[in-house]
Design an enzyme around this catalytic site. Structure first.
Site, PDB file in Angstrom:
ATOM      1  CE1 TYR A 106      -4.808  -1.279   0.825  1.00  0.00           C
ATOM      2  CE2 TYR A 106      -3.114  -2.834   1.540  1.00  0.00           C
ATOM      3  CZ  TYR A 106      -3.978  -2.487   1.614  1.00  0.00           C
ATOM      4  OH  TYR A 106      -5.083  -4.101   1.022  1.00  0.00           O
ATOM      5  CE1 TYR A 145      -2.150  -6.805   3.530  1.00  0.00           C
ATOM      6  CE2 TYR A 145      -2.585  -6.380   1.518  1.00  0.00           C
ATOM      7  CZ  TYR A 145      -2.688  -6.324   2.897  1.00  0.00           C
ATOM      8  OH  TYR A 145      -4.085  -5.881   3.672  1.00  0.00           O
ATOM      9  NE  ARG A 155      -6.933 -10.003   4.938  1.00  0.00           N
ATOM     10  CZ  ARG A 155      -8.320  -9.270   4.263  1.00  0.00           C
ATOM     11  NH1 ARG A 155      -7.639  -7.391   4.487  1.00  0.00           N
ATOM     12  NH2 ARG A 155      -9.393 -10.103   3.763  1.00  0.00           N
ATOM     13  CG  HIS A 158      -8.322  -7.415   0.287  1.00  0.00           C
ATOM     14  ND1 HIS A 158      -6.583  -8.100   0.625  1.00  0.00           N
ATOM     15  CD2 HIS A 158      -8.411  -5.646   0.828  1.00  0.00           C
ATOM     16  CE1 HIS A 158      -5.591  -6.759   1.400  1.00  0.00           C
ATOM     17  NE2 HIS A 158      -7.113  -5.802   1.579  1.00  0.00           N
ATOM     18  CG  HIS A 160      -9.238  -2.582   1.867  1.00  0.00           C
ATOM     19  ND1 HIS A 160     -10.363  -2.613   3.059  1.00  0.00           N
ATOM     20  CD2 HIS A 160      -8.099  -2.175   1.660  1.00  0.00           C
ATOM     21  CE1 HIS A 160      -9.043  -2.973   3.396  1.00  0.00           C
ATOM     22  NE2 HIS A 160      -8.199  -3.166   2.514  1.00  0.00           N
TER      23      HIS A 160
END
Lengths: 240, 193
Positions: A106, A145, A155, A158, A160
Site C-alpha cells: 500500500y 500480502y 491476506r 482484495h 476495499h
C-alpha cells in the site's frame, strides 16, 4: 402519512464484531450488545456532486501515473451495480476504493510489508453510480500480502470498498475478493462472517464475456445496500 | 428457504483496515495530486466560524490507548433542524501526535421524530478502523440541552445503558468534549438503527 425507514439489519449475514481470530478485534470490538433504535432519521444522508468527481478518478491505471507510464501488474476491470434490498438500483451512490499494488504494497507510511512501492500507482479511486446503479473501475490486480495476526498470515487479494447510498444508515464498508483465490477460505476477516452465502457474496466473479471483448480481465461485484421502505404511520398523540 | 418477501441480503461489512486513508482521505496522508479536496473536510460551507462549536475527543481501545488509525464520519442537520444533501457531512481522523480529533461545525437544531416529538440536538457519528469488522454508529448529544424529553434517550434509559457516553461535555463556551470508549467500564453505547 407515509414515512421512509430502513429494513432492519440481519446480523446473521454480517461479520461477528468480536472475533478473536482477527487479533486486532480483541481490544477494539465493543462487548455490549448494540441498542436498537428507529432508523427514520438516518434515512437522510449526504449526496455527492458529480462535479467533485474527476474524469480519471475511476481509472487507477492512469490517475497517479507519471508521464502516462502504466503501473506494474495486469490490468483488470471491476464493475457491477449498487442496488437496495428490493433490487432498486441506486443512482449517484459514491464508491471509494483502495487497494495494494501488484506487489501487495500500500502507498501508506504505516505499511510495513517489505515490498516495493509503484511510483505510478496510488491504489485510490472513486466513482458515482450511473442512473442504472452501475459502476466501473479500471485498475491493477492487487497482490496478496503477509500481515501480523496470529503470527504471520496472508491476506487474499482484495479491494476495499466504501459506499454511500442515499441514507446515512445505508453506509457500507467492505472488501471484494477474487474468484479462485485459495487464501479466501483461510482468512480470519472473511471467516468472521459465519453465513456461507454471505461470505461468497464478497467474491468478485470472473466475467469472461467482458474480459474477451476488452482484452482485460474483468470481475463483477454487485453490492446490495439496506432497503428503504415506505410505511404508513398514523400521526396520533400516543405515537408508535 | 426462500425469503417470503423476496428481498436481497445486504452485502456484508468487512473491516476498513489500517490503510483506509488512501481511499477516503488521500490528501491527509500526502497523496496530494489525486483529488483536489478530501470529501467532508468541512461539514458546512459558508458559515461564520464565530457561530460554530468544536467537538473534540479521542477514541480509546480496551487498553485505554487513544487510537490514531480510526476514521470518524458525522452527519447532522443545520442549526434550524434542516437536513441538506450537500451539507452536514464531515470526515476526520485523530491527530497523529495528540491522538485527538476535532470537529468544527454548527450546533444542530432539533429535528422531529416520527411521532412529532422533537429529538434533542444531536450528531450521528460513525467509526471505522482496523479491528472493527463493522462500522460502529453512535450519537453525540450535548450537555446543557434538554435530554430528558428526547424520544430516543428516554426509550433506551431503562436498559441500564451508559447514556452518559452519548453526551458531549461542555468545557467552555462552544467547546465540547466527546470521548469514545470501544470497550471497558465506560464503553460507549453503539446503535443498531
Amino acid at each position: 402519512m407515509n414515512v421512509k425507514s430502513l429494513v432492519k439489519r440481519n446480523y446473521k449475514k454480517q461479520p461477528e464484531i468480536d472475533f478473536p481470530d482477527y487479533k486486532s478485534s480483541i481490544f477494539r470490538a465493543p462487548k455490549n450488545k448494540k441498542i436498537s433504535i428507529p432508523s427514520n432519521l438516518e434515512i437522510f444522508g449526504p449526496i455527492f456532486n458529480k462535479k467533485t468527481i474527476g474524469e480519471l478518478d475511476n481509472d487507477l491505471t492512469l490517475n497517479f501515473s507519471k508521464n502516462k507510464n502504466s503501473p506494474l501488474g495486469h490490468k483488470i476491470i471491476v464493475h457491477g451495480t449498487v442496488s437496495d434490498q428490493f433490487s432498486n438500483p441506486i443512482k449517484g451512490a459514491l464508491i471509494e476504493i483502495w487497494q495494494a499494488n501488484a506487489a501487495g504494497k500500500y502507498l501508506h507510511q504505516d505499511d510495513k510489508n517489505p515490498a516495493p512501492i509503484d511510483p505510478n500507482f496510488s491504489g485510490c479511486g472513486r466513482s458515482l453510480t450511473s442512473s442504472d446503479g452501475s459502476y466501473e473501475f479500471l485498475t491493477i490486480q492487487p497482490g496478496p500480502y503477509p500481515y501480523p495476526n496470529r503470527g504471520i498470515e496472508w491476506r487474499p487479494m482484495h479491494i476495499h470498498f466504501s459506499i454511500f447510498g442515499e441514507s446515512f444508515g445505508q453506509r457500507l464498508i467492505t472488501q471484494m475478493y477474487f474468484e479462485g483465490d485459495p487464501l479466501i477460505n483461510i482468512c480470519p476477516m472473511v471467516n468472521s462472517i459465519a453465513d456461507e452465502k454471505a461470505k461468497k457474496s464478497l467474491v468478485g466473479k470472473l466475467d469472461t464475456s467482458r474480459s474477451n471483448i476488452q482484452n482485460i480481465l474483468a470481475y463483477k461485484f454487485d453490492i446490495v445496500l439496506r432497503g428503504v421502505k415506505q410505511t404508513f404511520f398514523e400521526n396520533r398523540q400516543e405515537g408508535l | 428457504m426462500k425469503n417470503s418477501r423476496n428481498i436481497l441480503d445486504e452485502t456484508p461489512f468487512q473491516t476498513a483496515g489500517p490503510f483506509l486513508h488512501i481511499g477516503c482521505m488521500p490528501n491527509k496522508i500526502k497523496i496530494n495530486n489525486l483529488y483536489k479536496n478530501d470529501l467532508g473536510e468541512v461539514p458546512f460551507k459558508n458559515k461564520n466560524e464565530i457561530e460554530m462549536i468544536t467537538v473534540e475527543g479521542s477514541v480509546f481501545d480496551g487498553n485505554g490507548i487513544a487510537l490514531d488509525d480510526v476514521m470518524l464520519e458525522t452527519w447532522q442537520c443545520d442549526e434550524n433542524g434542516q437536513f441538506f444533501e450537500d451539507n452536514g457531512f464531515a470526515r476526520f481522523i485523530p491527530d497523529k501526535s495528540t491522538k485527538k480529533f476535532k470537529l468544527l461545525t454548527v450546533k444542530p437544531g432539533q429535528v422531529e421524530n416520527l411521532d412529532g416529538k422533537n429529538q434533542s440536538p444531536h450528531i450521528c457519528l460513525s467509526i471505522s478502523s482496523r479491528g472493527l469488522n463493522m462500522t460502529l454508529n453512535t450519537r453525540i448529544y450535548f450537555e446543557g440541552d434538554d435530554l430528558i424529553n428526547d424520544p430516543i434517550l428516554s426509550m433506551i434509559k431503562n436498559d441500564k445503558v451508559n447514556i452518559d457516553s452519548l453526551v458531549a461535555k461542555k468545557i467552555k463556551k462552544n467547546v465540547y468534549v466527546f470521548d469514545v470508549f470501544l470497550q471497558g467500564d465506560k464503553e460507549t453505547v453503539f446503535f443498531d438503527m
